[in-house]
Motif scaffolding. Structure first.
Motif, PDB file in Angstrom:
ATOM      1  N   PRO A  71      10.916 -50.438 -27.369  1.00  0.00           N
ATOM      2  CA  PRO A  71      10.905 -51.258 -26.150  1.00  0.00           C
ATOM      3  C   PRO A  71      10.522 -52.723 -26.347  1.00  0.00           C
ATOM      4  O   PRO A  71      11.226 -53.608 -25.883  1.00  0.00           O
ATOM      5  CB  PRO A  71       9.915 -50.524 -25.250  1.00  0.00           C
ATOM      6  N   ASP A  72       9.436 -53.022 -27.044  1.00  0.00           N
ATOM      7  CA  ASP A  72       9.043 -54.417 -27.267  1.00  0.00           C
ATOM      8  C   ASP A  72       8.750 -54.688 -28.742  1.00  0.00           C
ATOM      9  O   ASP A  72       8.033 -55.602 -29.087  1.00  0.00           O
ATOM     10  CB  ASP A  72       7.827 -54.786 -26.409  1.00  0.00           C
ATOM     11  N   GLU A  73       9.338 -53.877 -29.596  1.00  0.00           N
ATOM     12  CA  GLU A  73       9.011 -53.895 -31.023  1.00  0.00           C
ATOM     13  C   GLU A  73      10.258 -53.977 -31.884  1.00  0.00           C
ATOM     14  O   GLU A  73      11.259 -53.308 -31.617  1.00  0.00           O
ATOM     15  CB  GLU A  73       8.252 -52.608 -31.359  1.00  0.00           C
ATOM     16  N   LEU A 100      15.694 -58.047 -27.861  1.00  0.00           N
ATOM     17  CA  LEU A 100      14.398 -57.798 -27.237  1.00  0.00           C
ATOM     18  C   LEU A 100      14.174 -58.729 -26.047  1.00  0.00           C
ATOM     19  O   LEU A 100      13.689 -58.301 -24.994  1.00  0.00           O
ATOM     20  CB  LEU A 100      13.273 -57.939 -28.265  1.00  0.00           C
ATOM     21  N   ARG A 103      15.947 -57.597 -23.045  1.00  0.00           N
ATOM     22  CA  ARG A 103      15.276 -56.453 -22.421  1.00  0.00           C
ATOM     23  C   ARG A 103      14.087 -56.899 -21.557  1.00  0.00           C
ATOM     24  O   ARG A 103      13.456 -56.078 -20.921  1.00  0.00           O
ATOM     25  CB  ARG A 103      14.755 -55.494 -23.490  1.00  0.00           C
ATOM     26  N   THR A 105      11.401 -58.616 -22.955  1.00  0.00           N
ATOM     27  CA  THR A 105      10.211 -58.719 -23.785  1.00  0.00           C
ATOM     28  C   THR A 105       9.791 -60.181 -23.899  1.00  0.00           C
ATOM     29  O   THR A 105      10.572 -61.016 -24.338  1.00  0.00           O
ATOM     30  CB  THR A 105      10.474 -58.143 -25.195  1.00  0.00           C
ATOM     31  N   THR A 107       6.716 -61.115 -25.529  1.00  0.00           N
ATOM     32  CA  THR A 107       6.147 -61.207 -26.876  1.00  0.00           C
ATOM     33  C   THR A 107       6.495 -59.924 -27.612  1.00  0.00           C
ATOM     34  O   THR A 107       6.078 -58.832 -27.215  1.00  0.00           O
ATOM     35  CB  THR A 107       4.614 -61.389 -26.837  1.00  0.00           C
ATOM     36  N   ALA A 108       7.266 -60.074 -28.671  1.00  0.00           N
ATOM     37  CA  ALA A 108       7.652 -58.926 -29.490  1.00  0.00           C
ATOM     38  C   ALA A 108       6.624 -58.744 -30.601  1.00  0.00           C
ATOM     39  O   ALA A 108       5.893 -59.664 -30.955  1.00  0.00           O
ATOM     40  CB  ALA A 108       9.033 -59.158 -30.093  1.00  0.00           C
ATOM     41  N   GLU A 153       3.450 -60.854 -34.380  1.00  0.00           N
ATOM     42  CA  GLU A 153       3.970 -61.070 -33.020  1.00  0.00           C
ATOM     43  C   GLU A 153       4.790 -62.357 -33.007  1.00  0.00           C
ATOM     44  O   GLU A 153       4.571 -63.260 -33.812  1.00  0.00           O
ATOM     45  CB  GLU A 153       2.833 -61.183 -32.009  1.00  0.00           C
TER      46      GLU A 153
END
Length: 158
Positions: A71-73, A100, A103, A105, A107-108, A153
């Motif tokens: 999801p955020d990675e 990302l 989607r 996000t 901060t990935a 990050e």
């Protein structure tokens, strides 16, 4: 180079690429208790479970590398040994960041094995910042395997 969605018929080639890349980057620096679970079969199974989140560089049937998203990675990033230094990894990470951000996000993040200096330099070159360490709970047939990793990050949207 075009980055595209993975296709199910590529699972064997992608698993082989991932297995080889993992052995090259991680086998000497990670615990044997984890390494024994990182088999070709396990990589294929994980790819199959996450195929909708896998982006590939290279022509269909001839992948040069892939990125797997959560999801955020940026969950996984591997490039075939023959394609390293060719710009494939840079294109994959840029595409992963775009996906990302789309989607939502802001901060990935990604986990990098402590001691994987080549990967760490690559991430930092592409604007990712090491923010500390964390314990990643890796799934294995014996249950979760806790592994301390570097956490990186990158702000994608303000």
């Amino acid at each position: 180079m075009r980055i595209r969605n993975a296709e199910p018929h590529e699972l064997d080639r992608l698993a082989s690429l991932w297995h080889s890349g993992w052995q090259d980057a991680h086998a000497r620096i990670l615990p044997a208790g984890l390494a024994r679970h990182r088999t070709l079969h396990s990589f294929r199974q994980r790819l199959q479970e996450h195929i909708a989140d896998v982006r590939v560089a290279g022509e269909p049937g001839a992948p040069l590398g892939f990125a797997m998203l959560a999801p955020d990675e940026l969950y996984q990033l591997y490039v075939h040994a023959d394609a390293r230094g060719s710009g494939v990894a840079a294109e994959l990470i840029a595409d992963a960041e775009t996906q990302l951000a789309r989607r939502g996000t802001a901060t990935a993040w990604l986990a990098c094995a402590i001691g994987n200096e080549r990967a760490a330099r690559f991430y930092e070159k592409h604007g990712w910042q090491r923010v500390g360490t964390m314990v990643s709970r890796l799934p294995t047939p014996d249950g979760e395997f806790p592994l301390e990793v570097w956490r990186y990050e990158k702000v994608l949207r303000r």
